[in-house]
Write a protein that holds these residues in place. Sequence first.
Motif, PDB file in Angstrom:
ATOM      1  N   MET A  23       0.819  -1.208   0.000  1.00  0.00           N
ATOM      2  CA  MET A  23       0.000   0.000   0.000  1.00  0.00           C
ATOM      3  C   MET A  23       0.856   1.262   0.000  1.00  0.00           C
ATOM      4  O   MET A  23       0.526   2.263  -0.653  1.00  0.00           O
ATOM      5  N   ASP A  24       1.965   1.269   0.747  1.00  0.00           N
ATOM      6  CA  ASP A  24       2.814   2.460   0.801  1.00  0.00           C
ATOM      7  C   ASP A  24       3.384   2.790  -0.571  1.00  0.00           C
ATOM      8  O   ASP A  24       3.394   3.943  -1.004  1.00  0.00           O
ATOM      9  N   LEU A  25       3.841   1.757  -1.304  1.00  0.00           N
ATOM     10  CA  LEU A  25       4.389   1.999  -2.634  1.00  0.00           C
ATOM     11  C   LEU A  25       3.322   2.469  -3.608  1.00  0.00           C
ATOM     12  O   LEU A  25       3.558   3.370  -4.420  1.00  0.00           O
ATOM     13  N   VAL A  26       2.153   1.877  -3.555  1.00  0.00           N
ATOM     14  CA  VAL A  26       1.068   2.258  -4.464  1.00  0.00           C
ATOM     15  C   VAL A  26       0.725   3.738  -4.297  1.00  0.00           C
ATOM     16  O   VAL A  26       0.597   4.482  -5.282  1.00  0.00           O
ATOM     17  N   ILE A  27       0.572   4.185  -3.061  1.00  0.00           N
ATOM     18  CA  ILE A  27       0.184   5.579  -2.827  1.00  0.00           C
ATOM     19  C   ILE A  27       1.295   6.536  -3.235  1.00  0.00           C
ATOM     20  O   ILE A  27       1.038   7.593  -3.833  1.00  0.00           O
ATOM     21  N   VAL A  28       2.546   6.184  -2.946  1.00  0.00           N
ATOM     22  CA  VAL A  28       3.667   7.040  -3.368  1.00  0.00           C
ATOM     23  C   VAL A  28       3.698   7.153  -4.889  1.00  0.00           C
ATOM     24  O   VAL A  28       3.899   8.245  -5.445  1.00  0.00           O
ATOM     25  N   LEU A  29       3.479   6.054  -5.605  1.00  0.00           N
ATOM     26  CA  LEU A  29       3.506   6.081  -7.063  1.00  0.00           C
ATOM     27  C   LEU A  29       2.329   6.863  -7.648  1.00  0.00           C
ATOM     28  O   LEU A  29       2.486   7.567  -8.650  1.00  0.00           O
ATOM     29  N   VAL A  30       1.162   6.766  -7.022  1.00  0.00           N
ATOM     30  CA  VAL A  30       0.016   7.562  -7.484  1.00  0.00           C
ATOM     31  C   VAL A  30       0.305   9.050  -7.315  1.00  0.00           C
ATOM     32  O   VAL A  30       0.047   9.871  -8.214  1.00  0.00           O
ATOM     33  N   LEU A  31       0.837   9.422  -6.154  1.00  0.00           N
ATOM     34  CA  LEU A  31       1.180  10.827  -5.918  1.00  0.00           C
ATOM     35  C   LEU A  31       2.237  11.289  -6.919  1.00  0.00           C
ATOM     36  O   LEU A  31       2.138  12.395  -7.476  1.00  0.00           O
ATOM     37  N   LEU A  32       3.243  10.447  -7.155  1.00  0.00           N
ATOM     38  CA  LEU A  32       4.297  10.797  -8.107  1.00  0.00           C
ATOM     39  C   LEU A  32       3.720  11.036  -9.502  1.00  0.00           C
ATOM     40  O   LEU A  32       4.104  11.989 -10.188  1.00  0.00           O
ATOM     41  N   PHE A  33       2.798  10.192  -9.929  1.00  0.00           N
ATOM     42  CA  PHE A  33       2.193  10.358 -11.245  1.00  0.00           C
ATOM     43  C   PHE A  33       1.456  11.694 -11.349  1.00  0.00           C
ATOM     44  O   PHE A  33       1.603  12.417 -12.340  1.00  0.00           O
ATOM     45  N   CYS A  34       0.678  12.021 -10.337  1.00  0.00           N
ATOM     46  CA  CYS A  34      -0.094  13.265 -10.376  1.00  0.00           C
ATOM     47  C   CYS A  34       0.822  14.484 -10.415  1.00  0.00           C
ATOM     48  O   CYS A  34       0.611  15.422 -11.204  1.00  0.00           O
ATOM     49  N   VAL A  35       1.852  14.487  -9.578  1.00  0.00           N
ATOM     50  CA  VAL A  35       2.764  15.635  -9.526  1.00  0.00           C
ATOM     51  C   VAL A  35       3.549  15.758 -10.820  1.00  0.00           C
ATOM     52  O   VAL A  35       3.673  16.852 -11.392  1.00  0.00           O
ATOM     53  N   SER A  36       4.101  14.642 -11.323  1.00  0.00           N
ATOM     54  CA  SER A  36       4.940  14.721 -12.514  1.00  0.00           C
ATOM     55  C   SER A  36       4.140  15.059 -13.762  1.00  0.00           C
ATOM     56  O   SER A  36       4.605  15.794 -14.637  1.00  0.00           O
TER      57      SER A  36
ATOM     58  N   PHE B 120       6.677   8.169 -13.430  1.00  0.00           N
ATOM     59  CA  PHE B 120       7.280   9.504 -13.425  1.00  0.00           C
ATOM     60  C   PHE B 120       7.287  10.152 -14.804  1.00  0.00           C
ATOM     61  O   PHE B 120       6.938  11.323 -14.961  1.00  0.00           O
ATOM     62  N   LEU B 121       7.672   9.389 -15.823  1.00  0.00           N
ATOM     63  CA  LEU B 121       7.792   9.957 -17.168  1.00  0.00           C
ATOM     64  C   LEU B 121       6.616   9.614 -18.072  1.00  0.00           C
ATOM     65  O   LEU B 121       6.417  10.251 -19.095  1.00  0.00           O
TER      66      LEU B 121
ATOM     67  N   GLY C  80       3.530  10.080 -17.888  1.00  0.00           N
ATOM     68  CA  GLY C  80       2.508  11.096 -18.073  1.00  0.00           C
ATOM     69  C   GLY C  80       2.910  12.200 -19.026  1.00  0.00           C
ATOM     70  O   GLY C  80       2.069  13.022 -19.416  1.00  0.00           O
ATOM     71  N   ASN C  81       4.185  12.226 -19.435  1.00  0.00           N
ATOM     72  CA  ASN C  81       4.639  13.314 -20.310  1.00  0.00           C
ATOM     73  C   ASN C  81       3.981  13.338 -21.681  1.00  0.00           C
ATOM     74  O   ASN C  81       3.774  14.422 -22.236  1.00  0.00           O
ATOM     75  N   PRO C  82       3.666  12.181 -22.299  1.00  0.00           N
ATOM     76  CA  PRO C  82       2.911  12.259 -23.557  1.00  0.00           C
ATOM     77  C   PRO C  82       1.558  12.941 -23.389  1.00  0.00           C
ATOM     78  O   PRO C  82       1.014  13.490 -24.349  1.00  0.00           O
ATOM     79  N   ILE C  83       1.008  12.906 -22.169  1.00  0.00           N
ATOM     80  CA  ILE C  83      -0.224  13.643 -21.883  1.00  0.00           C
ATOM     81  C   ILE C  83       0.102  15.083 -21.534  1.00  0.00           C
ATOM     82  O   ILE C  83      -0.526  16.026 -22.025  1.00  0.00           O
ATOM     83  N   ALA C  84       1.122  15.250 -20.691  1.00  0.00           N
ATOM     84  CA  ALA C  84       1.441  16.585 -20.167  1.00  0.00           C
ATOM     85  C   ALA C  84       1.941  17.529 -21.250  1.00  0.00           C
ATOM     86  O   ALA C  84       1.611  18.723 -21.248  1.00  0.00           O
ATOM     87  N   GLY C  85       2.756  17.020 -22.211  1.00  0.00           N
ATOM     88  CA  GLY C  85       3.302  17.898 -23.239  1.00  0.00           C
ATOM     89  C   GLY C  85       2.229  18.594 -24.054  1.00  0.00           C
ATOM     90  O   GLY C  85       2.144  19.830 -24.067  1.00  0.00           O
ATOM     91  N   PRO C  86       1.372  17.843 -24.754  1.00  0.00           N
ATOM     92  CA  PRO C  86       0.302  18.507 -25.500  1.00  0.00           C
ATOM     93  C   PRO C  86      -0.674  19.267 -24.606  1.00  0.00           C
ATOM     94  O   PRO C  86      -1.189  20.312 -25.010  1.00  0.00           O
ATOM     95  N   MET C  87      -0.918  18.753 -23.387  1.00  0.00           N
ATOM     96  CA  MET C  87      -1.860  19.417 -22.487  1.00  0.00           C
ATOM     97  C   MET C  87      -1.367  20.806 -22.108  1.00  0.00           C
ATOM     98  O   MET C  87      -2.118  21.787 -22.170  1.00  0.00           O
ATOM     99  N   THR C  88      -0.089  20.915 -21.720  1.00  0.00           N
ATOM    100  CA  THR C  88       0.433  22.223 -21.322  1.00  0.00           C
ATOM    101  C   THR C  88       0.523  23.162 -22.516  1.00  0.00           C
ATOM    102  O   THR C  88       0.291  24.363 -22.388  1.00  0.00           O
ATOM    103  N   GLY C  89       0.891  22.610 -23.690  1.00  0.00           N
ATOM    104  CA  GLY C  89       0.900  23.452 -24.884  1.00  0.00           C
ATOM    105  C   GLY C  89      -0.476  23.991 -25.205  1.00  0.00           C
ATOM    106  O   GLY C  89      -0.628  25.162 -25.558  1.00  0.00           O
ATOM    107  N   TRP C  90      -1.506  23.151 -25.078  1.00  0.00           N
ATOM    108  CA  TRP C  90      -2.882  23.588 -25.347  1.00  0.00           C
ATOM    109  C   TRP C  90      -3.337  24.609 -24.315  1.00  0.00           C
ATOM    110  O   TRP C  90      -3.960  25.633 -24.677  1.00  0.00           O
ATOM    111  N   LEU C  91      -3.038  24.376 -23.033  1.00  0.00           N
ATOM    112  CA  LEU C  91      -3.419  25.337 -21.989  1.00  0.00           C
ATOM    113  C   LEU C  91      -2.766  26.695 -22.238  1.00  0.00           C
ATOM    114  O   LEU C  91      -3.420  27.739 -22.122  1.00  0.00           O
TER     115      LEU C  91
END
Length: 433
Positions: free
Chosen positions: A246-259, A381-382, A384-395
């Motif tokens: 459970m500790d690893l799962v929650i840390v990885l979920v938080l990491l995904f959201c932040v990154s 960690f990385l 989400g970048n295919p989502i984040a790149g176009p998303m930030t460009g669009w925003l």
Amino acid sequence: MTTGAGQAREKRPVSDSDLPPPPEAPPSGTFSSLRIRNYRLFFCGQVISNVGTWMNRIAQDWLVFTLTGNNPVALGVAAALQFAPTLLLSLWAGVWADRSDKRKMLIVLQTGMAACAVILGLLTVTHLVQIWQVYLLCLVFGGFVAFETPTRQSFVSEMVGRAQLTNAVALNSTSFNLARIVGPAIAGLMITWVGTGPVFWINAVSTIAVITGLVLMNPAELHRGPAVKRAKGQLIEGLRYVRGRMDLVIVLVLLFCVSTFAITFFTTLAVIAANVFHKQADGYGLLSSALAVGTLAGALLAARRSVRGRPKLRMLFGSALLFGLLEVLAGLMPTYVSFGLALIPVGLVLMTFMNMANTTVQLSASPEMRGRVMGLYMLVFLGGNPIAGPMTGWLADQFGGRSPMIIGGAAAAVAAVVCGAVLYFRTRKPITA
């Protein structure tokens, strides 16, 4: 906790006490890992190579920007292509890292990454470069990175052993962020003076330093875990291993959201420099260096804190929350100077969070699973970048250059609160210091 351990055990609360302490003596100084020859060779090579990597990053972003008429969406597409292979390959890369000689594997991968820089530099200097060629090289380079990163991350423990792992991770961040200060500033000046092409070649040459360090290492002094033989189901085995923690799962979920939503500086700083404050390449480089001043300070503090033992979950969640709030504040700064200064504390807290997430995951993983766990870590960690790149460009295109930082920082703060609450309610135990 592990799967199949019985219902009573699966409901056991998860807290900092679940993170196993190093079995050896704790580190004895801020730079204690450098006493180990193999790691010292690796660290020195990384210092040089990382400067070239950051120069390459700035030159590539600026090349895409100039080829497309300062189009933020194009910059987002380049970032997405570079990180897209992580979505497809990083989990398999983790399996491969557990099976392979990591040192030899890193030599091959670093050589491939240098070749990409040589080709892009040649195309640019000969004035043959087109945007599709840059996109293609971003994709190929991303394929090498997808295998190199989990291999390199898991190789750290082989060089220094478990007791020095926290310190070595912090020193790696110090090297990375020291280069992040120097590299963008040099790249900005060189782009202004001689163009982007020679910058790519400098990066290729700098890679020789890390390859040389790997070649000169003494394999007999590595702390290698048990050999993992090729077998069916090893990828699924790694995923089940993480799912049972459970500790690893929650840390990885938080990491995904932040990154994914907040660590988007590769795209946002170029957009803000050019479209908000109307600066050239040197202005973009200085903003990247300002952020790196903060991340370097955060890495040095992490190295100093490593003498205190394993990371604390409370600080992990708290640093994610503070990072999000500071990023929102930075996004609201009215002038170029105030924005640059605001990036310093943003970088400091960001690095605190990243180091704690990395060491928490590595210290929690058993040696024979570490490559697969770090493959999943890098996917989170990385990936989400295919989502984040176009998303930030669009925003940025729709709501202004500041909007990705403001929205992304708010998302990170919310994620920290939600993940902390989930940990509390799932375990019925507070996140202790």
